[in-house]
Design a protein around this motif. Structure first.
Motif, PDB file in Angstrom:
ATOM      1  N   GLU A 146       0.842  -1.241   0.016  1.00 55.81           N
ATOM      2  CA  GLU A 146      -0.069  -0.137  -0.058  1.00 55.81           C
ATOM      3  C   GLU A 146       0.710   1.292  -0.069  1.00 55.81           C
ATOM      4  O   GLU A 146       0.306   2.489  -0.612  1.00 55.81           O
ATOM      5  CB  GLU A 146      -0.718  -0.124   1.049  1.00 55.81           C
ATOM      6  CG  GLU A 146      -1.980  -1.177   1.184  1.00 55.81           C
ATOM      7  CD  GLU A 146      -2.867  -1.242   2.412  1.00 55.81           C
ATOM      8  OE1 GLU A 146      -2.654  -0.690   3.290  1.00 55.81           O
ATOM      9  OE2 GLU A 146      -3.993  -1.967   2.202  1.00 55.81           O
ATOM     10  N   SER A 147       2.129   1.261   0.711  1.00 51.60           N
ATOM     11  CA  SER A 147       3.064   2.411   0.392  1.00 51.60           C
ATOM     12  C   SER A 147       3.731   2.414  -0.855  1.00 51.60           C
ATOM     13  O   SER A 147       4.645   3.303  -1.069  1.00 51.60           O
ATOM     14  CB  SER A 147       4.059   2.202   1.891  1.00 51.60           C
ATOM     15  OG  SER A 147       4.788   1.232   1.478  1.00 51.60           O
ATOM     16  N   LEU A 148       3.619   1.447  -1.817  1.00 50.36           N
ATOM     17  CA  LEU A 148       4.579   1.472  -2.810  1.00 50.36           C
ATOM     18  C   LEU A 148       4.256   2.316  -3.560  1.00 50.36           C
ATOM     19  O   LEU A 148       5.425   3.200  -4.236  1.00 50.36           O
ATOM     20  CB  LEU A 148       4.013   0.137  -3.707  1.00 50.36           C
ATOM     21  CG  LEU A 148       4.960  -0.129  -5.044  1.00 50.36           C
ATOM     22  CD1 LEU A 148       6.457  -0.332  -4.644  1.00 50.36           C
ATOM     23  CD2 LEU A 148       4.430  -1.438  -5.779  1.00 50.36           C
ATOM     24  N   PRO A 149       3.192   3.235  -4.070  1.00 55.20           N
ATOM     25  CA  PRO A 149       3.152   4.423  -4.854  1.00 55.20           C
ATOM     26  C   PRO A 149       4.232   5.354  -4.444  1.00 55.20           C
ATOM     27  O   PRO A 149       4.673   6.095  -5.150  1.00 55.20           O
ATOM     28  CB  PRO A 149       1.616   4.817  -4.815  1.00 55.20           C
ATOM     29  CG  PRO A 149       1.063   3.362  -4.697  1.00 55.20           C
ATOM     30  CD  PRO A 149       2.029   2.769  -3.798  1.00 55.20           C
ATOM     31  N   ALA A 150       4.033   5.876  -3.110  1.00 55.39           N
ATOM     32  CA  ALA A 150       4.896   6.794  -2.662  1.00 55.39           C
ATOM     33  C   ALA A 150       6.438   6.414  -2.895  1.00 55.39           C
ATOM     34  O   ALA A 150       7.222   7.412  -3.006  1.00 55.39           O
ATOM     35  CB  ALA A 150       4.497   7.027  -0.962  1.00 55.39           C
ATOM     36  N   LEU A 151       6.801   5.317  -2.486  1.00 55.90           N
ATOM     37  CA  LEU A 151       7.981   4.677  -2.626  1.00 55.90           C
ATOM     38  C   LEU A 151       8.499   4.838  -4.162  1.00 55.90           C
ATOM     39  O   LEU A 151       9.705   5.314  -4.395  1.00 55.90           O
ATOM     40  CB  LEU A 151       8.275   3.290  -2.235  1.00 55.90           C
ATOM     41  CG  LEU A 151       8.099   3.116  -0.633  1.00 55.90           C
ATOM     42  CD1 LEU A 151       8.007   1.585  -0.435  1.00 55.90           C
ATOM     43  CD2 LEU A 151       9.481   3.498  -0.040  1.00 55.90           C
ATOM     44  N   LEU A 152       7.720   4.684  -4.929  1.00 59.97           N
ATOM     45  CA  LEU A 152       7.885   4.745  -6.434  1.00 59.97           C
ATOM     46  C   LEU A 152       8.251   6.187  -6.708  1.00 59.97           C
ATOM     47  O   LEU A 152       9.182   6.484  -7.537  1.00 59.97           O
ATOM     48  CB  LEU A 152       6.876   4.082  -7.235  1.00 59.97           C
ATOM     49  CG  LEU A 152       6.734   2.790  -7.082  1.00 59.97           C
ATOM     50  CD1 LEU A 152       5.458   2.332  -8.210  1.00 59.97           C
ATOM     51  CD2 LEU A 152       8.114   1.845  -7.823  1.00 59.97           C
ATOM     52  N   GLU A 153       7.386   6.972  -6.255  1.00 63.91           N
ATOM     53  CA  GLU A 153       7.674   8.347  -6.334  1.00 63.91           C
ATOM     54  C   GLU A 153       9.130   9.026  -5.703  1.00 63.91           C
ATOM     55  O   GLU A 153       9.782   9.483  -6.555  1.00 63.91           O
ATOM     56  CB  GLU A 153       6.703   9.398  -5.889  1.00 63.91           C
ATOM     57  CG  GLU A 153       5.095   9.097  -6.436  1.00 63.91           C
ATOM     58  CD  GLU A 153       4.058   9.974  -5.694  1.00 63.91           C
ATOM     59  OE1 GLU A 153       2.997   9.906  -6.386  1.00 63.91           O
ATOM     60  OE2 GLU A 153       4.128   9.928  -4.534  1.00 63.91           O
ATOM     61  N   GLN A 154       9.684   8.462  -4.814  1.00 65.18           N
ATOM     62  CA  GLN A 154      10.881   8.544  -4.057  1.00 65.18           C
ATOM     63  C   GLN A 154      11.879   8.130  -5.114  1.00 65.18           C
ATOM     64  O   GLN A 154      12.899   8.576  -5.208  1.00 65.18           O
ATOM     65  CB  GLN A 154      10.777   8.145  -2.876  1.00 65.18           C
ATOM     66  CG  GLN A 154      10.066   8.959  -1.885  1.00 65.18           C
ATOM     67  CD  GLN A 154       9.946   8.161  -0.367  1.00 65.18           C
ATOM     68  OE1 GLN A 154      11.056   7.910   0.315  1.00 65.18           O
ATOM     69  NE2 GLN A 154       8.809   7.896   0.031  1.00 65.18           N
ATOM     70  N   ALA A 155      11.602   7.052  -5.630  1.00 65.71           N
ATOM     71  CA  ALA A 155      12.540   6.315  -6.388  1.00 65.71           C
ATOM     72  C   ALA A 155      12.834   6.964  -7.824  1.00 65.71           C
ATOM     73  O   ALA A 155      14.124   7.263  -8.060  1.00 65.71           O
ATOM     74  CB  ALA A 155      12.192   4.790  -6.946  1.00 65.71           C
ATOM     75  N   GLN A 156      12.001   7.707  -7.959  1.00 65.15           N
ATOM     76  CA  GLN A 156      12.044   8.654  -9.525  1.00 65.15           C
ATOM     77  C   GLN A 156      13.045   9.922  -9.036  1.00 65.15           C
ATOM     78  O   GLN A 156      13.530  10.376 -10.186  1.00 65.15           O
ATOM     79  CB  GLN A 156      10.667   9.266  -9.869  1.00 65.15           C
ATOM     80  CG  GLN A 156       9.849   8.108 -10.444  1.00 65.15           C
ATOM     81  CD  GLN A 156       8.391   8.717 -11.035  1.00 65.15           C
ATOM     82  OE1 GLN A 156       8.304  10.034 -11.034  1.00 65.15           O
ATOM     83  NE2 GLN A 156       7.645   7.772 -11.492  1.00 65.15           N
TER      84      GLN A 156
END
Length: 332
Positions: free
Chosen positions: A178-188
């Motif tokens: 569930e936290s994956l979208p925010a983590l992907l934004e950080q990965a960008q």
């Protein structure tokens, strides 16, 4: 502003996955209930290309978290050789963006004839695959116009993660998903790792990973080939030492896919060995970002997709339409 459709679509992934996870929660809960009633003895994975690579990720994920064996289909068994497999005790997971390739559809027909429970992960919910499957997990990424899959591949992995988190009833894994979208934004926002300079003279190379990291190494190798024209092959870092390591000479190119999970120490030792033999190593990782180890490979891949697009442009290749490729490939 991102300069190509590929870059724009890769950057869309966090928001698309945020919407997907919310939309699919009840659907996957129902699928998990059906799986529980059927109690499959193994999982049979069906896919081609990037979808097949997603199946390798699913294999590691399901075997690690659920202890259920996972086998990969040879799609031509049904479409070319016209054989019926004994799949009555299988959960059949079919992965496809378009849902229209004849060999994939033949696998579904064969599986249903055997009495298997067929679940399709598909982006086009109007496709024949979606119509034929017993249950559908929509990817919800919208149209993907660039030939190279980015957001649809990440969304396939997130759907698999949500399925396994609910199936295995692991609150910590589900919270990480569930936290994956925010983590992907950080990965960008991580610094570029695969840069034009790092592969400026590379024509051939090897991508090394371990476990789920090997699964995304296969996708990374495919993208290097189809988007950049770099001949790259993926290996488990353990498997590479069983013969292929003899390829390593001075400045042989190694792409090191590092994921902070149970295999990291062994993987790093194996990469160090090939580096000591003269390999030039480019490191791909998730930086300082931390989470459940099963979601970390997606962060590596998110950064890579943005990087490989820039490398393609530096080489004079249009990453939206690499020569000789079509968006939808139909094979028998």
């Amino acid at each position: 502003m991102n300069s190509t459709i590929m870059a724009q679509e890769a950057a869309e992934a966090p928001q698309r996955i945020r919407e997907q996870l919310a939309a699919n929660s009840s659907t996957i809960t129902t699928i998990v209930q059906q799986i529980g009633k059927r109690a499959p003895k193994y999982v049979y994975m069906v896919g081609r290309g990037s979808s097949d690579h997603a199946g390798v990720f699913a294999k590691y994920l399901i075997e690690i978290e659920l202890g259920l064996p996972v086998v990969a289909a040879a799609p031509s068994i049904a479409s070319v050789y016209h054989k019926q497999l004994q799949l009555q005790d299988a959960l059949v997971l079919v992965i496809s963006q378009s849902g229209r390739s004849p060999d994939i559809l033949a696998q579904v027909e064969m599986a249903k004839a055997a009495g298997a429970y067929v679940v399709a992960l598909v982006n086009d919910t109007s496709s024949p695959l979606a119509e034929q499957a017993d249950a559908v997990v929509p990817l919800f990424v919208g149209p993907e116009k660039a030939v190279a899959a980015t957001k649809s591949y990440l969304a396939t992995l997130s759907a698999l993660l949500q399925l396994v988190a609910l199936w295995s009833a692991q609150p910590q894994l589900l919270a990480a998903v569930e936290s994956l979208p925010a983590l992907l934004e950080q990965a960008q926002q991580l610094p570029a790792q695969l840069t034009p300079a790092s592969v400026a003279t590379v024509k051939h190379g090897v991508v090394l990973g371990r476990g789920p990291g090997y699964a995304i190494a296969r996708e990374i190798a495919l993208k290097l080939k189809e988007v950049c024209g770099i001949h790259a092959e993926a290996f488990s870092s353990a498997e590479f030492l069983h013969g292929p390591v003899t390829l390593v000479k001075d400045q042989f190119a190694i792409i090191d896919v590092s994921v902070a999970d149970e295999a990291l120490a062994a993987h790093k030792a194996q990469v160090t060995e090939v580096q000591n033999r003269g390999a030039a190593v480019v490191q791909l990782n998730h930086g300082a970002l931390t989470s459940h180890p099963r979601v970390l490979p997606l962060l590596v891949l998110q950064r890579f997709y943005l990087d490989v697009e820039a490398v393609a442009r530096s080489r004079g290749v249009n990453p939206d339409a690499p020569p000789g490729l079509n968006k939808v490939t139909k094979t028998v």
